[in-house]
Design an enzyme around this catalytic site. Structure first.
Site, PDB file in Angstrom:
ATOM      1  CG  ASP A 379      -1.906   1.037   1.372  1.00 17.98           C
ATOM      2  OD1 ASP A 379      -2.274   1.617   0.335  1.00 17.98           O
ATOM      3  OD2 ASP A 379      -2.369   1.303   2.508  1.00 17.98           O
ATOM      4  CD  GLU A 382      -0.203   5.590  -3.839  1.00 17.83           C
ATOM      5  OE1 GLU A 382       0.204   5.796  -2.689  1.00 17.83           O
ATOM      6  OE2 GLU A 382      -0.887   4.612  -4.165  1.00 17.83           O
ATOM      7  CG  ASP A 458      -8.103   4.517   0.385  1.00 17.49           C
ATOM      8  OD1 ASP A 458      -7.978   3.279   0.434  1.00 17.49           O
ATOM      9  OD2 ASP A 458      -7.287   5.308   0.865  1.00 17.49           O
TER      10      ASP A 458
END
Ligand code: MIG
Length: 726
Positions: A379, A382, A458
């Site tokens: 996760d 980025e 999300d």
């Protein structure tokens, strides 16, 4: 002389044409060697036959079906195939912000570009690729977001007779405009443009007839989905977080008690000790290994989350064995590792561009593998950073490649998750020996499809997000990513029972089927919405489990041919332009068309049928019309089968036990044609298939008799029970 390229120079400009397998043409406006990103797997070839013709201002090159006309002054291209003009450059820009624009002269549909919160057809829109933790930027995902977690600079143009793919091998911030009447290049109506904030104009052009052919070629160029362990095609249940070992075990037991099939459970960030990666919170999980054993004994496998942020301890150290300061991305301002803020508060970020770092990180998974873990969830890659306004690490921070060259964020930002996935895959693969790992990533670059599955981050518990997930998955599929999914039930917010049922029905027909929800939201396990809802959800999950062999065979096709599991319905008839904008129906494998219910209170919906006869799975009702209204009670999702196909059904089960599939039931949906169905079997979990231990065949029914064309017979076939007719 180098025969695999043709070079043109004009002033400081350089154009190189190179020829690749699969009929791929590479067009580069620079003379650098070895500037390909890690996405590209192929090497150029020397064409067998090629014709060159010098004209006054132009040179004409014929290679395979292509006629390439180079304007020797502008270095612009006109490219033709047997149907006519494919590409006509308007402007070429080299230098600091490279790009080109071309005239739109044939495309009816534009698809791909990875994960976009957008409708299926990207025509008349502008998009960018700069990996973004989307929910950190906006209150909820919306069409105003032109960039999300992935950067896949690949798209397809489609028309009735032709499909063309453009892959721009540029890792920097990129922008695409498709006949939007605006853009970086001051594009007017009818202009298609690409531009980047750095790097080069360097693209691979794939000119074919169908999207299937383009995707197969793109799959050779950048890789295809791994053949994931079959178990991970089952239902995956997650929550931020199952906080204690008791809670995890209780969820596992409840699934079995309620007889809702499920294979995978997740541990989100609370299993860690103060969010230190590769640690366990001893208070919450005092018997981590034993608990996992118990959960595994119930037929589950457990995935743990691993974030890139490594906690900077009070003493200025990190608590990971073997860590060195140079293993982390650097801050030129301090001459030290860059310090960002994520869950563990002050954190350092590994520099996965370095091979030694990837190896070090990969090996840190050792204790997890020992505890029986095969799946890793990456996760925040980025990279998410809470400390900056941009919500990612600042542009000044640097990486280092294996030759010691400094590489900036400009180039590394979009590739960070890719290199992390590389570390995770390789590490897990080495540790697991002959067992296949599973890796799930939020961010990705082109080529990451060969390393990780991705989910769409999300989302929220809204009907709109459920609906939009379909075109998102379809465009990801058309960007090479087959194993995709969204948080079923929505991450943020609280779904109603009805929404949850409809979302589980849809999720049952998406490649990655994962129910996940944020901290502080309503619990979304299937038993949390009352008996009627639970029964409806169980029904959807049961159906998914009966389609395991069908789905696994479709995954094999993704692995072999680059064709996604989930496909837009125009794949069945490219000549029917009415199908180009269908967002709420999709193909699941070769023969099923899924038409989910996406609105509250709806018990009916419109279905558009591609040509040919279709049979409703549940009722056997036949459709030959273009459009129909079909019924869908709350516990039903409309599914249609192409008439003439055979659908294999597994026996009902609570989880994938791995190993042999013993029995299949076949249903023949009679029709004029005898459609072939791909069947693929192996042990579902080891790498033995790579050395040929599998069974692959095509089946069809002819005059009521089952025929099988065996392509490979190195694994046991299930008993194919009773052919039912419908
Ligand atoms: O800032 O690990 O997208 O799935 O549950 C939130 C906690 C961090 C974001 C992921 C989500 C996950 C959550 N993570």
């Amino acid at each position: 002389m180098n025969l695999n390229r043709i070079e043109f120079r004009r002033g400081r400009r350089c154009l190189r044409l190179r020829f690749y397998p699969e009929g791929i043409l590479r067009v580069s406006y620079h003379d650098q060697e070895n500037v390909q990103t890690d996405a590209v797997l192929l090497e150029p070839i020397q064409p067998q036959t090629m014709e060159r013709k010098e004209l006054k201002l132009e040179e004409e090159i014929r290679w395979q079906d292509l006629r390439i006309v180079v304007n020797k002054k502008e270095l612009t291209l006109k490219i033709y195939d047997s149907f006519g003009l494919v590409q006509e450059d308007q402007e070429i820009r080299t230098g600091a912000k490279p790009g080109h624009s071309r005239k739109r002269n044939w495309e009816a549909g534009i698809y791909g570009l990875g994960e976009k919160y957008h409708w299926l057809n990207l025509m008349h829109h502008t998009m960018e690729n700069w990996n973004t933790d989307a929910l950190a930027r906006v209150p909820q995902h919306c069409t105003a977001l032109t960039s999300m977690h992935t950067a896949i600079n690949f798209y397809l143009g489609v028309s009735e007779e032709r499909c063309v793919g453009w892959y721009y091998d540029n890792p920097t911030h990129t922008r695409f405009s498709f006949d939007h009447g605006r853009g970086e290049m001051a594009a007017g109506e009818g202009e298609m443009s690409f531009s980047a904030d750095g790097g080069f104009l360097d693209y691979y052009l794939i000119v074919k007839h169908s999207p299937q052919e383009v995707l197969t070629a793109y799959g050779r160029l950048t890789g295809t989905s791994p053949l994931w362990p079959r178990k991970f095609l089952g239902l995956q249940q997650s929550r931020y977080s199952y906080r204690t070992q008791e809670e995890l075990l209780a969820v596992a037991k409840r699934f079995r008690k309620e007889e809702i099939p499920c294979d995978v459970l997740y541990l989100d960030i609370h299993y860690m000790d103060e969010y230190r990666v590769f640690s366990i919170d001893q208070k919450a999980f005092p018997n981590f290994v034993e608990t996992l054993q118990e959960v595994h004994a119930l037929g589950f496998t457990v995935i743990v989350i691993i974030d890139p942020g490594v906690k900077l301890e009070k003493d200025g150290q990190v608590a990971l064995p073997g860590a060195k300061p140079e293993y982390f991305i650097q801050d030129p301002k301090t001459g030290k590792p860059y310090v960002g803020v994520v869950w563990p508060e002050e954190s350092l970020f590994p520099d996965f561009l370095q091979k030694q770092v990837r190896e070090w990180w990969g090996n840190l998974h050792k204790a997890f593998v020992k505890a029986g873990i095969r799946g890793i969830w990456n996760d925040m890659n980025e990279i998410a950073d809470f400390s900056t306004k941009s919500k990612t690490v600042p542009t000044r921070v640097t990486h280092q490649d294996d030759e010691g060259k400094i590489v900036t964020q400009k180039e590394m930002h979009n590739q960070y998750a890719h290199y992390e996935a590389k570390a995770t895959q390789a590490g897990m693969r080495a540790l697991l020996k002959n067992q296949r790992p599973f890796v799930l990533s939020r961010a990705a670059f082109a080529g990451t499809q060969r390393l990780a599955a991705v989910w769409t981050g999300d989302n929220s518990s809204t009907w709109e997000h459920m609906e939009m997930s379909i075109p998102m998955f379809l465009n990801m599929g058309m960007s090479g990513f087959s194993m995709v999914g969204s948080d079923v039930g929505g991450y943020a917010g609280d779904p109603s029972a009805e929404m949850m049922i409809r979302w589980m029905q849809l999720g049952a027909f998406t490649p990655l089927f994962r129910n996940h929800a944020a901290i502080g939201t309503r619990h979304q396990e299937p038993w949390c919405f009352g008996d009627e809802a639970q029964a409806a959800m169980k029904k959807a999950v049961d159906m998914r489990y009966r389609l395991r062999s069908y789905l696994y065979s479709a995954l094999w096709q993704s692995h072999q041919e680059g064709i996604p599991i989930m496909r837009p319905i125009y794949f069945l008839d490219q000549t029917d332009v009415r199908l180009y904008d269908v967002n709420d129906q999709f193909l699941f494998g070769d023969h099923l068309m899924v038409c989910p219910i996406l609105r509250p209170g709806q018990r009916q919906r419109m279905v558009l049928f591609p040509k040919g006869e279709w049979v409703e799975f549940k009722t056997g009702k036949r459709f030959t019309e273009d459009v129909a209204i079909v019924e869908a009670a709350l516990d039903e999702i409309p599914i249609f089968v192409r008439a003439g196909a055979v659908i294999p059904l597994d026996m009902p089960s609570q989880f994938d036990p791995e190993g042999e599939i013993e029995e299949l039931e076949l249903i023949h949906f009679e029709g004029e044609e005898n459609l072939k169905t791909k069947l693929y079997f192996d042990d579902g979990q080891s790498f033995a298939f790579e050395s040929g231990a599998y069974r692959e065949s095509w089946i069809h029914v002819e005059d009521g008799i089952l025929r099988e064309e065996i392509l490979r017979d190195q694994y046991s076939a299930p008993v194919m029970k009773s052919i039912k007719k419908r």
